[in-house]
Design an enzyme around this catalytic site. Sequence first.
Site: not given
Ligand code: RNT
Ligand code: ZN
Length: 417
Positions: A185, A224, A226, A257, A260, A284, A292, A294, A324
Amino acid sequence: MKEEQIKKAYEIAKERYAAIGVDTDKAVSLLEQTPISLHCWQADDVVGFESGAAASGGIQTTGNYPGKARNIDELRQDVLKVKSLLAGTYRLNLHETYGEFGGKFVDRDQVEIKHFQGWIEWAKANGLKLDFNSTSFSHPKSGDLTLSNPDKGIRDFWIEHTKRCRRIANAMGEAQGDPSIMNIWVHDGSKDLTVERKRYREIFAASLDEILAENLPYMKACLEAKLFGIGLESYTVGSHDFVAGYCATRKLMYTLDTGHYEQTENVSDMVASLLLFVPELMLHVSRPVRWDSDHVTIMNDQTLDLFKELIRADALNRAHIGLDYFDASINRIGAYIVGVRATQKCLLQALLEPLVKLREYEDNGQNFERLALLEEAKSLPFGAVYDYFNLKNGVPVGEAFIPEVQQYEKDVTSKRI
Ligand code: RNT
Ligand code: ZN
């Protein structure tokens, strides 16, 4: 709850599910065997052991709850505590910045397998397999563009880093007799308008082609996608379209993810499209709150739908489940456990879906019956099955893990000042 009650409730649930053609024992055993990759970065807010600096490069951790892991020993101790409170099979997902650098500064283009040898041995001794991530954020050369940077010097630095990371993942995979999944990523993007959207993507694709050219049989790479990063809101080089196209043409694993995509987008619907064109998915599992953000994964419709789509696509063996999120505002050990348990509950409900009957209804055009059974399935006693799964594996059932986390905080994490 007493053991007898949990078993009794399970027996009743088992009969109830059997009546609609679902085998709960089979679901429990699949839940036990399906690995969940724990993201090491929840333990220390994505800081790592390279420079001790907070994460930057499109991502940000908020909160300052005391007790984060400050070094490798503390992180390992925390991960083992988490694992001891959970049933199931686990992997550990490391970032390059979590290497054992022995107190020296090892730049990203200098990292070697030896910096992860200790992790490989520790993981083996503790029944964990390792996954890996290259780390192009939180570094003086990160800027806004890494692998897509027109500046050859900077680009080559990150190409070298990512190549080395692939070799490290390969060494992990060889040692554990199972491929290590290495996620790529990069935050590359632009805060404001750019007139070079195509150019950066061309460069990114060429960099990736160079990185992925080396044949490394014990690792699998994934890329990944985003929507945007913090401070990079106007343009993302590795957008969904780019990554979907790249992975489809190169036969590369796609990292999905759940934070994302656009907030109203149905992320679970991507599973059945992507799997027609890419070999595998890396998940993720996260929780975006308005963006996003988290947040800790919970059992919500988005996560449930994701796992249901995976099972409906018969793709459990083509998906790698990882978490994640990074919440620094609550007890971090508790954050891990809440997120894993939520993920398991979603997977379990997907495994308990009366699919044969639902498909029969759908084939017959019995749409009322399909809707009715989908609705009724929501209130079937999956909780009794989940409790039994935990009891069977000798870990706390229900909310009983709360005092365990509190005790660990009292004995261990609260002393980290
Ligand atoms: C960031 C991505 C990625 C990170 C990690 C720490 O937007 O989701 O996967 O969260 O690599
Ligand atoms: Zn991620």
